[in-house]
Design an enzyme around this catalytic site. Structure first.
Site, PDB file in Angstrom:
ATOM      1  CE  LYS A   1      21.036  87.230  53.270  1.00 33.75           C
ATOM      2  NZ  LYS A   1      21.115  86.162  53.880  1.00 33.75           N
TER       3      LYS A   1
ATOM      4  CD  GLU B   1      26.754  78.774  39.412  1.00 38.24           C
ATOM      5  OE1 GLU B   1      26.555  77.407  39.515  1.00 38.24           O
ATOM      6  OE2 GLU B   1      27.506  79.117  38.731  1.00 38.24           O
TER       7      GLU B   1
ATOM      8  CB  CYS C   1      24.695  72.207  44.961  1.00 38.17           C
ATOM      9  SG  CYS C   1      26.444  72.893  44.623  1.00 38.17           S
TER      10      CYS C   1
ATOM     11  CD  GLU D   1      19.711  70.329  45.966  1.00 42.46           C
ATOM     12  OE1 GLU D   1      18.633  71.087  46.153  1.00 42.46           O
ATOM     13  OE2 GLU D   1      20.731  70.388  45.831  1.00 42.46           O
TER      14      GLU D   1
HETATM   15  P1  NAP Z   1      18.186  79.383  49.868  1.00 41.75           P
HETATM   16  O1  NAP Z   1      17.186  78.991  50.841  1.00 41.75           O
HETATM   17  O2  NAP Z   1      17.802  79.599  48.457  1.00 41.75           O
HETATM   18  O3  NAP Z   1      19.060  80.410  50.510  1.00 41.75           O
HETATM   19  C1  NAP Z   1      20.248  80.830  49.838  1.00 41.75           C
HETATM   20  C2  NAP Z   1      20.453  82.383  50.084  1.00 41.75           C
HETATM   21  O4  NAP Z   1      19.468  82.989  49.446  1.00 41.75           O
HETATM   22  C3  NAP Z   1      20.808  82.673  51.517  1.00 41.75           C
HETATM   23  O5  NAP Z   1      21.678  83.711  51.737  1.00 41.75           O
HETATM   24  C4  NAP Z   1      19.226  82.954  51.812  1.00 41.75           C
HETATM   25  O6  NAP Z   1      19.307  83.963  53.178  1.00 41.75           O
HETATM   26  C5  NAP Z   1      18.998  83.722  50.703  1.00 41.75           C
HETATM   27  N1  NAP Z   1      17.597  83.941  50.481  1.00 41.75           N
HETATM   28  C6  NAP Z   1      16.578  83.195  50.852  1.00 41.75           C
HETATM   29  N2  NAP Z   1      15.346  83.639  50.620  1.00 41.75           N
HETATM   30  C7  NAP Z   1      15.370  84.970  50.058  1.00 41.75           C
HETATM   31  C8  NAP Z   1      14.613  85.930  49.500  1.00 41.75           C
HETATM   32  N3  NAP Z   1      13.424  85.699  49.497  1.00 41.75           N
HETATM   33  N4  NAP Z   1      15.366  87.097  48.960  1.00 41.75           N
HETATM   34  C9  NAP Z   1      16.684  87.172  49.043  1.00 41.75           C
HETATM   35  N5  NAP Z   1      17.322  86.238  49.554  1.00 41.75           N
HETATM   36  C10 NAP Z   1      16.786  85.166  50.176  1.00 41.75           C
HETATM   37  O7  NAP Z   1      19.111  78.041  49.926  1.00 41.75           O
HETATM   38  P2  NAP Z   1      19.889  77.298  50.960  1.00 41.75           P
HETATM   39  O8  NAP Z   1      18.866  76.379  51.567  1.00 41.75           O
HETATM   40  O9  NAP Z   1      20.642  78.179  51.799  1.00 41.75           O
HETATM   41  O10 NAP Z   1      20.987  76.392  50.280  1.00 41.75           O
HETATM   42  C11 NAP Z   1      20.703  75.061  49.713  1.00 41.75           C
HETATM   43  C12 NAP Z   1      20.503  75.248  48.341  1.00 41.75           C
HETATM   44  O11 NAP Z   1      21.444  75.859  47.622  1.00 41.75           O
HETATM   45  C13 NAP Z   1      20.422  73.808  47.678  1.00 41.75           C
HETATM   46  O12 NAP Z   1      19.428  73.730  46.932  1.00 41.75           O
HETATM   47  C14 NAP Z   1      21.622  73.661  46.994  1.00 41.75           C
HETATM   48  O13 NAP Z   1      21.607  72.682  45.648  1.00 41.75           O
HETATM   49  C15 NAP Z   1      21.748  75.139  46.501  1.00 41.75           C
HETATM   50  N6  NAP Z   1      23.344  75.268  46.154  1.00 41.75           N
HETATM   51  C16 NAP Z   1      23.705  75.525  44.857  1.00 41.75           C
HETATM   52  C17 NAP Z   1      25.340  75.516  44.556  1.00 41.75           C
HETATM   53  C18 NAP Z   1      25.365  75.560  43.103  1.00 41.75           C
HETATM   54  O14 NAP Z   1      26.628  76.170  42.809  1.00 41.75           O
HETATM   55  N7  NAP Z   1      24.571  75.456  42.082  1.00 41.75           N
HETATM   56  C19 NAP Z   1      26.023  75.393  45.485  1.00 41.75           C
HETATM   57  C20 NAP Z   1      25.660  75.531  46.890  1.00 41.75           C
HETATM   58  C21 NAP Z   1      24.247  75.313  46.926  1.00 41.75           C
HETATM   59  P3  NAP Z   1      18.811  83.149  54.524  1.00 41.75           P
HETATM   60  O15 NAP Z   1      19.999  82.327  54.899  1.00 41.75           O
HETATM   61  O16 NAP Z   1      18.571  84.385  55.501  1.00 41.75           O
HETATM   62  O17 NAP Z   1      17.580  82.689  54.126  1.00 41.75           O
END
Ligand code: NAP
Length: 496
Positions: free
Chosen positions: A190, A268, A302, A398
């Protein structure tokens, strides 16, 4: 009613087959069962690129069923067969780099040159895990009882649910899907709401590479439907593992929901990386490293330094040299040749970035370059803020944007204490030319990834992942394969 602007992505592609808007389930391209779609938006212009399947629990369950069926035979394929298919996928990815980059830039907004670099980077994981597939082996244990053979087999965990964010739409998927397939797992994917087209193009290339039906399944969903769709996997006992990259908040929620079916987890999560510049640093090298680490993908990474600690003795010089570089960056349409920073992903991101800058200014921060408001639409000029301190929101949260707050420090102990003063522990960086200090500081930093006199740390050969609230599990390297394997101990008795 005003007609929505359209972004003509198809006309930019040399292989139009890569533009797909339906789910890929069991080797078939399928609309969402509800027939619903949602619009994928080009963040540079606000124009609609395509209407993509808006999946719900029924589509997700269909994908999981297909992955479960495919697992029965995929787990029995030879390692050579898996390696060959991964090699073929890698080759097709490389051949279609320009198209993949175009798709990514259209929906994500990163400069085209960065998108091409991401395809190369993500492809390196596919190649790496193709090679590692051939090195999977178990153990024969020391013999403790006569006539007994004790062995260890490494087996695939089963169906893996893969959930990824929008910031690296290609690489995040590549470094999860490739090890899963190399291990003998099948996947249900997804992608983020904002960037499904890259994931669907990857699935198309996997189909062209010849992966059997059901080995890779991709379902797209809007933010409103994501939780509903993914819940079908969280409850499903046949989905044995969840590999998630995204925010800590969502990671915590998923870990709780996955607990009832006792899934294996790789999380992650978010970061709040410190970047320390000691007084004995090579300042030019530190600025080059900082620019690379901080401004890639417009600061939406990230491992981006979120807090830059500069020794008092060199603070003013460092700030002024940094501002010269940052103020010269070109913020423009990501398809323009010399663009260095494209648009941010969406309005929510802009609001957070602008909120952090305004909060910092209100609390005594000095804006050395950039602006507190977005320039237009989703474009935000990079901002350097002097006199940052730990009462500001950007200290603990962040920012995920092109904001460079400069904190002062006067001793090594203070720098280390402040660097660790966060719930996160993904990346940390420091610059110094004192080799004793290198060993002292690296031993004390709480992070899964540490850059010493280096700002670009990621590589397919290295384990990537966090500690503390940045999650657990590792991607890349041979550790990244272990996450998709389970250990089975076999004891054969009475052999002689
Ligand atoms: P996010 O809101 O947590 O979303 C990540 C993924 O999870 C998306 O596919 C999102 O789908 C899905 N998601 C959101 N809510 C969900 C739920 N209740 N149930 C199931 N899936 C759900 O994060 P983001 O804003 O897209 O990305 C930024 C974050 O990712 C930052 O905190 C960054 O640091 C972190 N990140 C970490 C790494 C690492 O390797 N540690 C790498 C890159 C990014 P939707 O898009 O449809 O909401």
């Amino acid at each position: 009613m005003s007609k929505t602007k359209q972004f003509d992505l198809a006309s930019l592609l040399s292989e139009p087959l890569l533009l797909n808007t339906k789910n890929y389930i069991n080797g078939k391209w399928q609309k969402a069962v509800s027939q619903q779609t949602y619009e994928v938006i080009n963040p540079a212009s606000g124009a609609s690129i395509a209407g993509v399947a808006n999946s719900d629990a029924i589509d997700a369950a269909n994908a999981a069923r297909s992955a479960k069926k495919a697992f029965a035979s995929w787990q029995l394929t030879t390692h050579r067969e898996r390696a060959n298919l991964l090699e073929k996928w890698h080759q097709l990815i490389i051949e279609h780099t320009d198209d993949l980059a175009c798709i990514m830039t259209s929906e994500q907004g990163k400069p085209l040159a960065e998108a091409k670099a991401e395809v190369g980077y993500g492809a390196s994981y596919v190649k790496w895990f193709a090679q590692l597939a051939m090195q999977l082996r178990g153990d024969i244990l020391p013999n403790s009882v006569p006539g007994r053979l004790q062995t260890v087999e490494k087996r695939p965990v089963g169906v893996v649910a893969v959930i990824t964010p929008w910031n690296f739409p290609f690489a995040m998927l590549a470094r999860k899907i490739a090890p899963a397939l190399a291990a003998g797992c099948t996947v249900v994917v997804k992608p983020a709401e904002d960037t499904p087209l890259t994931a669907l193009a990857m699935a198309k290339l996997a189909e062209m590479a010849g992966f059997p039906d059901g080995v890779i399944n991709v379902v797209a969903a809007s933010r409103e439907q994501t939780a509903i769709a993914v819940d079908a996997w969280l409850k499903d006992v046949h989905v044995k593992k969840l590999s998630f990259t995204g925010s800590t908040q969502v990671g915590r929620y998923l870990a709780e929901r996955a607990a009832s079916s006792l899934k294996k987890l790789s999380l992650e999560l978010g970061g709040n990386a410190p970047f320390i510049v000691f007084e004995d640093s090579d300042i030019d090298a530190a600025i080059t490293g900082l620019m690379a680490a901080k401004l890639r993908n417009g600061g939406q990474t990230c491992v981006c330094p979120n807090r830059i600690y500069v020794a008092n003795a060199i603070y003013d010089e460092f700030a002024s040299r940094l501002v010269d570089k940052v103020a010269a960056l070109k913020v423009a349409d990501p398809f323009d040749d010399d663009t260095q920073i494209g648009p941010m992903i969406n309005q929510k991101a802009i609001d957070k970035i602008s909120g952090h800058v305004k909060d910092a200014e209100a609390q005594g921060g000095i804006i050395l370059c950039g602006n507190i408001e977005p320039r237009e639409g989703l474009f935000f000029e990079p901002v350097v803020i002097a006199e940052a301190h730990n009462k500001m929101a950007l200290f603990s949260e962040e920012t995920f944007g092109p904001v460079l707050p400069l904190f002062r420090f006067s001793s090594e102990e203070e720098a280390i204490e402040e660097a660790n003063n966060t719930e996160y522990g993904l990346a940390a960086y420091f610059y110094t030319q004192d080799h004793r200090r290198i060993h002292r500081v690296k031993a004390q930093l709480q992070a899964g990834v540490i850059g010493v006199n280096e700002g670009a740390v990621a590589s397919e050969v290295a384990p990537f992942g966090g500690v503390k609230a940045s999650g657990y599990g590792r991607e890349g390297s041979h550790y990244g394969l272990d996450d998709f394997l389970q250990i089975t101990y076999v004891c054969e008795g009475n052999l002689y």
